[in-house]
Scaffold this active site. Structure first.
Site, mmCIF file in Angstrom:
data_model
loop_
_atom_site.group_PDB
_atom_site.id
_atom_site.type_symbol
_atom_site.label_atom_id
_atom_site.label_comp_id
_atom_site.label_asym_id
_atom_site.label_seq_id
_atom_site.Cartn_x
_atom_site.Cartn_y
_atom_site.Cartn_z
ATOM 1 N N TYR A 244 0.885 -1.157 0.000
ATOM 2 C CA TYR A 244 0.000 0.000 0.000
ATOM 3 C C TYR A 244 0.926 1.210 0.000
ATOM 4 O O TYR A 244 1.626 1.451 0.988
ATOM 5 C CB TYR A 244 -0.876 0.041 1.254
ATOM 6 C CG TYR A 244 -2.163 -0.736 1.205
ATOM 7 C CD1 TYR A 244 -3.219 -0.317 0.405
ATOM 8 C CD2 TYR A 244 -2.329 -1.893 1.973
ATOM 9 C CE1 TYR A 244 -4.407 -1.025 0.372
ATOM 10 C CE2 TYR A 244 -3.512 -2.598 1.951
ATOM 11 C CZ TYR A 244 -4.551 -2.163 1.150
ATOM 12 O OH TYR A 244 -5.728 -2.865 1.117
ATOM 13 N N ASP A 273 -7.077 -1.562 -5.667
ATOM 14 C CA ASP A 273 -8.534 -1.578 -5.593
ATOM 15 C C ASP A 273 -9.088 -0.910 -4.339
ATOM 16 O O ASP A 273 -10.295 -0.901 -4.127
ATOM 17 C CB ASP A 273 -9.067 -3.016 -5.694
ATOM 18 C CG ASP A 273 -8.352 -3.976 -4.758
ATOM 19 O OD1 ASP A 273 -7.625 -3.503 -3.867
ATOM 20 O OD2 ASP A 273 -8.513 -5.205 -4.935
ATOM 21 N N HIS A 392 -11.327 -6.637 -3.948
ATOM 22 C CA HIS A 392 -10.920 -6.495 -2.546
ATOM 23 C C HIS A 392 -11.845 -7.291 -1.633
ATOM 24 O O HIS A 392 -12.137 -6.875 -0.509
ATOM 25 C CB HIS A 392 -10.916 -5.017 -2.141
ATOM 26 C CG HIS A 392 -9.859 -4.674 -1.123
ATOM 27 N ND1 HIS A 392 -8.530 -4.584 -1.447
ATOM 28 C CD2 HIS A 392 -9.929 -4.422 0.210
ATOM 29 C CE1 HIS A 392 -7.832 -4.264 -0.358
ATOM 30 N NE2 HIS A 392 -8.657 -4.172 0.657
#
Length: 527
Positions: A244, A273, A392
């Site tokens: 991330y 996503d 996700h």
């Protein structure tokens, strides 16, 4: 080590000007750390003057305190006899009923050995997990429609068994990224906070994966450090690391440098996503020990007006009323807290060149949900070796398409994508027949996210092994009944997708527009 505090003494220090917390029997002064806490000051002030060990331990890797606080922050120990009695953790609530099209699951296993399916594993875990863990794992965005569709989409695909074929031998071996041998076409998705389910956490999942030769993607928000997770892993075990991207890019660059030193980490998975957290109501409604103090948020606002008015770390509020992601959300669930500091400004033009400049590992783009983006990704440079089709787990945008839909879109509009990159999928995998259907549509590998966490909750490492054992056995059975010996023999001839085709996107291909965007971004084609 310093003085011995009573609970009453610690409870007097619960403001931004003087904030003490108790962790593992030690009293810490965290006042100076409030402005730099990734989750914002309010996340700490929720536990100011209290014992926060039960909330802190499952979601922070060991060593976090030593990295974040100077030695002088340790003030002394707590006299445990003065701590208030702890409230019992609420048990996990009963999940909503399954859709009417599903047979009611009346079997209730009492141990891992009783479990015959992933549904049994989830049922057992639900009885054993804390309310906090269950709410975080089970939750999905809004009305949970995408989460439900992920599974229902597979059920709308029919299999086409062939007969009079020798299926004495059946192998699930395959290669990821063209060069990484694995024993299963099934990998563990980067699901966070595994120690909420069991102390073994992500390391326990790694141990189970080692036994079955399955790949594991380490979550950016794992509750153990990457070094702890891969500790003791066989040299041939395959790990990926989920990225991330952080608003402070230096933090991501530092993690990428750490990954380069771990030989078992073979690729980087850039998650696309969920640039912002979805609205997960089960997670946000959860009221456990840490949030059960009535009026805690109001108390923080009254005693810390600067924090309350400006938001954690001085976070601002956007024009649409959404709080700054970097500041987190002190009133939200675990999911929103984990998104603190996550960047929402990723682009094709800037992010991939930046990432390629900080890692030599192959890159997997996770969260592709349209054929246009799959086309762009497949033509976006030699370091992008795979795409993972994912919504996700239904946790970001509700009514986003299941990965199976995107697989079928790619087959319809740009099948050349399958020749350029590995295509992986996740979401909704509950049976070996689901694995086979995804592979028949062109997927190279299939990911499971919640199931390993439920396995941990049901029985630790043994529970995760049971998850993989069930899927391995069911996948082999399905392949044999189809008349297939190896996974590369599976293809569209083994499935009937007619019932699902009416739900697939049927608009213009948009590939010319994608090609124009690709040219404007200065990307080189894969020839």
């Amino acid at each position: 080590m310093g003085k011995i505090f009573t609970s009453d003494e610690v409870s007097k220090h619960k403001t931004q000007d003087s904030c003490y917390v108790i962790l593992y029997g030690v009293v810490y002064d965290v006042t100076s750390f409030l402005p730099s806490h990734p989750g914002g000051a309010t996340a700490i002030l929720n536990f100011a003057g209290q014992d926060a060990t039960e909330e802190f331990d499952p979601i922070h890797p060991p060593g976090t305190l030593e990295e974040a606080l100077p030695p002088s922050a340790k003030l002394g120990t707590i006299d445990t006899s003065t701590l208030p009695a702890k409230l019992a953790e609420p048990s996990a609530p009963t999940p909503p009923s399954a859709p009417s099209s599903q047979p009611r699951n009346v079997w209730s296993p009492e141990s891992v050995s009783d479990c015959l399916s992933l549904t049994d594993i989830e049922t057992l875990a639900t009885k054993r997990l804390s309310s906090r863990a269950w709410s975080y794992y089970y939750s999905a965005a809004d009305d949970l429609l995408s989460k439900s569709l992920n599974q229902l989409a597979y059920q709308r695909i029919l299999l086409r068994p062939r007969v009079f074929l020798d299926v004495t031998r059946c192998s699930l071996r395959t290669h990821l990224l063209g060069r990484l041998p694995v024993q299963l076409p099934i990998f563990v998705c980067p699901a966070a906070m595994a120690r909420l389910a069991h102390p073994a956490g992500e390391h326990g999942i790694a141990q189970a994966c080692a036994r079955f030769g399955a790949a594991q993607i380490i979550s950016n928000n794992a509750s153990l450090s990457p070094e702890q997770i891969v500790d003791g892993a066989p040299a041939e075990q395959v790990f990926g690391w989920q990225l991330y991207v952080q608003t402070d890019r230096r933090k991501s660059e530092a993690m990428l440098a750490r990954m380069a030193k771990l030989k078992n980490v073979r690729f980087v998975v850039l998650t696309l996503d969920a640039p912002v957290p979805g609205k997960r109501e089960h997670d946000e409604r959860r009221q456990g020990p840490a949030t059960a103090l009535k009026g805690a948020t109001e108390r923080i606002r009254e005693e810390n007006p600067d924090v309350a008015s400006s938001g954690p770390k001085g976070g601002e509020t956007t024009a649409d009323g959404v709080s700054n992601v970097e500041g987190g959300n002190a009133e939200g669930g675990v999911g929103k807290t984990l998104f603190a500091g996550t960047a929402a400004d990723l682009t094709w033009r800037t992010t991939l060149p930046w990432l390629a400049g900080h890692t030599d590992l192959p890159i997997v783009l996770k969260g592709i949900q349209t054929h246009e983006d799959a086309y762009l990704a497949a033509n976006h440079g030699p370091q992008v070796k795979a795409i993972a089709l994912s919504n996700h787990g239904g946790r970001a945008m509700d009514t986003a398409p299941p990965a199976v839909h995107t697989l079928m879109e790619i087959r319809k509009y740009c099948p050349e994508v399958f020749d350029k990159v590995d295509v992986w999928v996740d979401g909704g995998i509950k049976r070996g027949t689901d694995v086979v259907k995804a592979l028949a549509l062109g997927a190279k590998a299939v990911g499971i996210g919640r199931s390993p966490l439920y396995g941990l909750g049901a029985g630790g490492v043994e529970g995760v092994e049971k998850v993989l054992e069930i899927l391995q056995s069911e996948t082999q059975t399905a392949m044999r009944l189809l008349g297939v010996e190896t996974v590369d023999q599976l293809g569209p001839q083994h499935i009937n997708t007619r019932a699902l085709e009416m739900e697939i996107y049927d608009g213009p291909p948009n590939l010319e527009n994608s090609y124009g965007m690709w040219r404007r971004l200065g990307c080189r084609p894969r020839l």
